[in-house]
Design an enzyme around this catalytic site. Structure first.
Site, PDB file in Angstrom:
ATOM      1  N   CYS A   2       1.022  -1.115   0.033  1.00  0.00           N
ATOM      2  CA  CYS A   2      -0.154   0.040   0.093  1.00  0.00           C
ATOM      3  C   CYS A   2       0.783   1.075   0.067  1.00  0.00           C
ATOM      4  CB  CYS A   2      -0.985  -0.118   1.293  1.00  0.00           C
ATOM      5  SG  CYS A   2      -1.847  -1.428   1.495  1.00  0.00           S
ATOM      6  N   ARG A  27       1.846   1.442  -6.125  1.00  0.00           N
ATOM      7  CA  ARG A  27       1.875   0.332  -5.146  1.00  0.00           C
ATOM      8  C   ARG A  27       0.658  -0.346  -4.618  1.00  0.00           C
ATOM      9  NH1 ARG A  27       6.353   1.859  -2.118  1.00  0.00           N
ATOM     10  NH2 ARG A  27       5.624   1.122  -0.138  1.00  0.00           N
ATOM     11  N   TRP A  76      -3.474  -2.083  -1.316  1.00  0.00           N
ATOM     12  CA  TRP A  76      -3.287  -3.577  -2.101  1.00  0.00           C
ATOM     13  C   TRP A  76      -3.676  -4.462  -1.177  1.00  0.00           C
ATOM     14  CZ3 TRP A  76      -0.598  -8.034  -1.193  1.00  0.00           C
ATOM     15  CH2 TRP A  76      -0.736  -8.973  -2.508  1.00  0.00           C
ATOM     16  N   ASN A 102       0.960   0.299   5.911  1.00  0.00           N
ATOM     17  CA  ASN A 102       1.368  -0.313   4.520  1.00  0.00           C
ATOM     18  C   ASN A 102       2.041  -1.622   5.259  1.00  0.00           C
ATOM     19  OD1 ASN A 102       2.667  -1.377   2.503  1.00  0.00           O
ATOM     20  ND2 ASN A 102       4.621  -0.254   2.903  1.00  0.00           N
ATOM     21  N   GLY A 103       1.833  -2.878   4.961  1.00  0.00           N
ATOM     22  CA  GLY A 103       2.436  -4.029   5.710  1.00  0.00           C
ATOM     23  C   GLY A 103       1.409  -4.902   6.089  1.00  0.00           C
ATOM     24  N   GLU A 486       9.245 -16.273 -18.618  1.00  0.00           N
ATOM     25  CA  GLU A 486       8.968 -14.878 -18.357  1.00  0.00           C
ATOM     26  C   GLU A 486       8.047 -14.536 -19.522  1.00  0.00           C
ATOM     27  OE1 GLU A 486       9.499 -12.212 -16.858  1.00  0.00           O
ATOM     28  OE2 GLU A 486       9.128 -10.511 -18.310  1.00  0.00           O
ATOM     29  N   LYS A 490       4.409 -12.856 -18.315  1.00  0.00           N
ATOM     30  CA  LYS A 490       3.629 -11.702 -18.891  1.00  0.00           C
ATOM     31  C   LYS A 490       2.349 -12.054 -19.230  1.00  0.00           C
ATOM     32  CE  LYS A 490       5.860  -9.058 -17.896  1.00  0.00           C
ATOM     33  NZ  LYS A 490       7.193  -8.957 -17.526  1.00  0.00           N
ATOM     34  N   GLU A 493      -0.183 -12.506 -16.413  1.00  0.00           N
ATOM     35  CA  GLU A 493      -0.518 -11.242 -15.501  1.00  0.00           C
ATOM     36  C   GLU A 493      -1.104 -10.163 -16.517  1.00  0.00           C
ATOM     37  OE1 GLU A 493       3.690  -9.266 -15.328  1.00  0.00           O
ATOM     38  OE2 GLU A 493       2.979  -8.084 -13.773  1.00  0.00           O
ATOM     39  N   HIS A 509       7.435 -35.546 -20.259  1.00  0.00           N
ATOM     40  CA  HIS A 509       7.580 -36.123 -19.222  1.00  0.00           C
ATOM     41  C   HIS A 509       6.253 -35.705 -18.253  1.00  0.00           C
ATOM     42  CE1 HIS A 509      11.592 -37.650 -19.532  1.00  0.00           C
ATOM     43  NE2 HIS A 509      11.972 -36.430 -20.180  1.00  0.00           N
ATOM     44  N   LYS A 609       2.708  -2.681  -8.516  1.00  0.00           N
ATOM     45  CA  LYS A 609       4.049  -2.498  -9.191  1.00  0.00           C
ATOM     46  C   LYS A 609       5.216  -2.952  -8.110  1.00  0.00           C
ATOM     47  CE  LYS A 609       6.806  -1.283 -12.415  1.00  0.00           C
ATOM     48  NZ  LYS A 609       7.154  -2.541 -13.324  1.00  0.00           N
TER      49      LYS A 609
HETATM   50  O1  M6R Z   1      10.503  -4.689  -8.193  1.00  0.00           O
HETATM   51  P1  M6R Z   1      11.197  -6.130  -8.335  1.00  0.00           P
HETATM   52  O2  M6R Z   1      11.882  -6.203  -9.714  1.00  0.00           O
HETATM   53  O3  M6R Z   1      11.633  -6.730  -7.182  1.00  0.00           O
HETATM   54  O4  M6R Z   1       9.720  -6.743  -8.604  1.00  0.00           O
HETATM   55  C1  M6R Z   1       9.736  -8.072  -8.666  1.00  0.00           C
HETATM   56  C2  M6R Z   1       8.391  -8.604  -9.213  1.00  0.00           C
HETATM   57  O5  M6R Z   1       7.363  -8.175  -8.220  1.00  0.00           O
HETATM   58  C3  M6R Z   1       8.102  -8.212 -10.459  1.00  0.00           C
HETATM   59  O6  M6R Z   1       9.157  -8.412 -11.552  1.00  0.00           O
HETATM   60  C4  M6R Z   1       6.716  -8.693 -11.227  1.00  0.00           C
HETATM   61  O7  M6R Z   1       6.783 -10.055 -11.387  1.00  0.00           O
HETATM   62  C5  M6R Z   1       6.399  -8.040 -12.298  1.00  0.00           C
HETATM   63  N1  M6R Z   1       5.097  -7.470 -12.261  1.00  0.00           N
HETATM   64  C6  M6R Z   1       6.066  -8.784 -13.743  1.00  0.00           C
HETATM   65  O8  M6R Z   1       5.818  -8.084 -14.860  1.00  0.00           O
END
Ligand code: M6R
Length: 614
Positions: A2, A27, A76, A102-103, A486, A490, A493, A509, A609
């Protein structure tokens, strides 16, 4: 994850708090809220809404509250749904104590039960509300603000940063920190409080990062700082200038698209800026040349996309610099046995430098005596402050939740670092080092030109088709396997289509059972003469089961090109940089599928983010 923003000062607080929250909305965007002290009677006024800041702004049209002491929050969700009742600020029974947080308060269940027995009425499902009620009890018991705060922090478990607003102490805010970040900016007769200094960048450059396990009483012209033992600490404001320019989409429909197109420049900047600073590299990393020459083991930690970048880079460090490299998911590392090795260094990879799991992993490694480094985008982050050295990746602000340009900058920076280590160990010549830098610049061009070459095809022919898929399988081998992971991340997400990445040979397998004529299988080729024919054989196995095969192939790889239903060809590059060359096109492909589905590209549901909770 948050965000907490506060203000005490000569001006009305709302404008700053809302602007700060808007800057920090990366955030979390499940709900938003604002509270301020009413100048007439010192009561606490507040308003909150579901969703992002834009909804909160609508509340002000009918309820235009403001005050010289104010605070706000974007959430969040962790405990309880993303509803108005769970939105911050939260209150004690008498609405005289208000909190934005936050936390996570890990022992909130026990505390809540105890407080409910005492008669406290709870209005939300959050852990945060417990703190307000607990503080109400403690303030009654201690009748002294400082000892009540001290008692409070001794009862709370977890990682948290929160701000308390108190009707009985109307000219101050109480700021408390344990593990989660929070900082205070000092202006002229005003103080700014925020989870990230970006909130007040441009307003002041005098910053106090609250030390861990500390709390502060903040008035418009003073900060009284104490640790969790009640010991008063000196207050030093560092001078840090973080440039702030409102992020614009530069004519693109989404930040993600803008950031995809920034990658060419970002890779160039990463190479040029690190090169310009190369005489200070080891100093910046807190290492001596001897330590680099003797380096035998790297332990790398990260999450999500940063973890994928680390998995790609594992091939760089092992094959270029002859350094054994272990890559750990930061969230898992602390719960595994730790094996101390000589001549080893720990590296955290993170765009934000604030990811809680990565921070905890690096703290763990440091406690075990390891030298720790951060490869980060945000150099003013907690990770840089808590490690013994850092390497910046120069991606610039990444706004879209999905990481794009940070990934390519990480891969480029790590490729460069692997060569620098190899050079220091006398494994490669200066010429080879220069050639590697040049390879990165060539790949940067290819990354962009392949998007241009295929973008119309993707938009017109493919996005709609793949948007209908029940799920999508991504395959790779060697360096393209983590890239397949990756790509799958993507797609999940952004499009909400289930996707998974596999090493191509692993399909038989088990996962091959998932393949049928409705399932697109996307294969990322390699330029390795031994592995390429094996990858073609894996592609044949998939085709034999009727799958629709999409190949990201390198020019001239006719066997794969002829086998695939759809082909994107990429010019030849250094084999280790194959994934980087494909990055832009892969991201654009996912972007267009998600756009076709009408997804909120820059802010996918349920995500944030910066992930500052474990
Ligand atoms: O800020 P960071 O690189 O430590 O964040 C790590 C992950 O939360 C971040 O890469 C996340 O997986 C992305 N939203 C993926 O697109």
């Amino acid at each position: 994850m948050c965000s907490v923003v506060g203000y005490v000062g000569k001006n009305l607080s709302r404008a700053f708090v809302i602007e700060g929250l808007t800057r920090l909305e990366y955030r979390g965007y499940d709900s938003a809220g604002f509270a301020c002290i009413h100048s007439a009677d010192n009561s606490i006024m507040y308003t909150k809404s579901q969703g992002g800041i834009s909804n909160l702004l609508r509340n002000f049209e009918t309820f235009p509250i403001d005050g010289y002491v104010g605070m706000g929050h974007t959430r969040w969700s962790t405990h309880g749904a993303a509803s108005v009742e769970n939105a911050h600020p939260h209150f004690d029974c008498n609405k005289k104590i208000s909190i934005v947080h936050n936390g996570i308060i890990e022992n909130f269940h026990e505390l809540k039960k105890m407080l409910q027995k005492q008669g406290h009425q709870f209005k939300s499902q959050t852990d945060t509300e417990t703190v307000a009620h607990l503080f109400e009890s403690l303030l009654k018991e201690h009748k002294n603000l400082k000892s009540a705060v001290l008692a409070l922090v001794n009862l709370l478990e977890g990682a948290y940063a929160f701000t308390l607003m108190l009707a009985d102490y109307p000219s101050l805010l109480v700021v408390v920190r344990k593990r989660s970040p929070v900082c205070i900016g000092k202006g002229e007769d005003e103080m700014f409080i925020a989870s990230d200094l970006l909130a007040f960048a441009g307003k002041t450059n005098k910053v106090l990062f609250l030390p861990d396990e500390c709390y502060a009483f903040v008035t418009r012209n003073s900060v009284e700082l104490n640790d969790f033992n009640g010991v008063s600490l000196p207050v030093y404001f560092q001078v840090i200038t973080v440039p702030w320019t409102a992020d614009l989409k530069g004519g693109h429909e989404h930040f993600m698209l803008k950031e995809i197109y920034e990658q060419k420049k970002v890779i160039q900047d990463t190479v040029h800026n690190n090169k310009a600073d190369e005489n200070y590299l080891w100093k910046k990393l807190g290492l001596t040349r001897l330590q680099v020459q003797d380096l035998q083991v790297l332990k790398i930690v990260g999450c999500g996309t940063s973890w994928h970048a680390a998995r790609v880079a594992q091939f760089f460090f092992e094959s270029i610099a002859n350094v054994r490299t272990e890559v750990f998911l930061a969230s898992e590392l602390r719960y595994q046995p730790f094996f101390k090795e000589t001549n080893s260094v720990a590296v955290a990879i993170s765009q934000s430098g604030e990811t809680a799991d990565t921070l905890e992993a690096i703290r763990f490694l440091r406690q075990h005596g390891m030298h720790t480094l951060a490869v980060v985008n945000v150099v003013s982050s907690t990770m840089v402050r808590e490690t013994q050295g850092y390497l910046p990746i120069y991606a610039g602000p990444e706004v879209s939740v999905a990481s794009t340009k940070a990934f390519s900058a990480q891969v480029a920076a790590l490729y460069w670092l692997a060569h620098k280590i190899a050079f220091e160990k006398e494994l490669i010549t200066e010429r080879a080092l220069n050639a590697a830098e040049n390879e990165l610049l060539v790949v940067a061009e290819i990354l962009e030109s392949t998007i241009e070459k295929y973008k119309n095809d993707i938009i017109k022919k493919h996005a709609e088709r793949y948007a209908q898929a029940p799920y999508i399988i991504f395959l790779g081998r060697h360096v393209s396997y983590p890239f397949a992971l990756e790509a799958a991340l993507k797609l999940k997400e952004l499009s909400y289509i289930f996707a998974e990445g596999f090493p191509a040979a692993e399909l038989k397998h088990g996962p091959l059972a998932l393949v049928d004529t409705n399932v697109p299988v996307i294969i990322f080729s390699v330029l390795d003469p031994v592995l390429y024919p094996k990858l073609v054989a894996n592609a044949q196995e998939v085709k034999a089961r009727g799958a629709h095969l999409v190949a990201f192939a390198f020019e001239g790889q006719q066997e794969l090109i002829q086998l695939a239903d759809v082909v994107f060809t990429i010019p030849h590059v250094n084999p280790l940089l194959g994934p980087l060359a494909m990055t832009g096109l892969m991201q654009f492909f996912v972007y267009e599928i998600s756009r076709f589905l009408g997804r909120p590209i820059d802010k996918p549901r349920n995500l944030a983010k910066s992930v500052t909770v474990e």
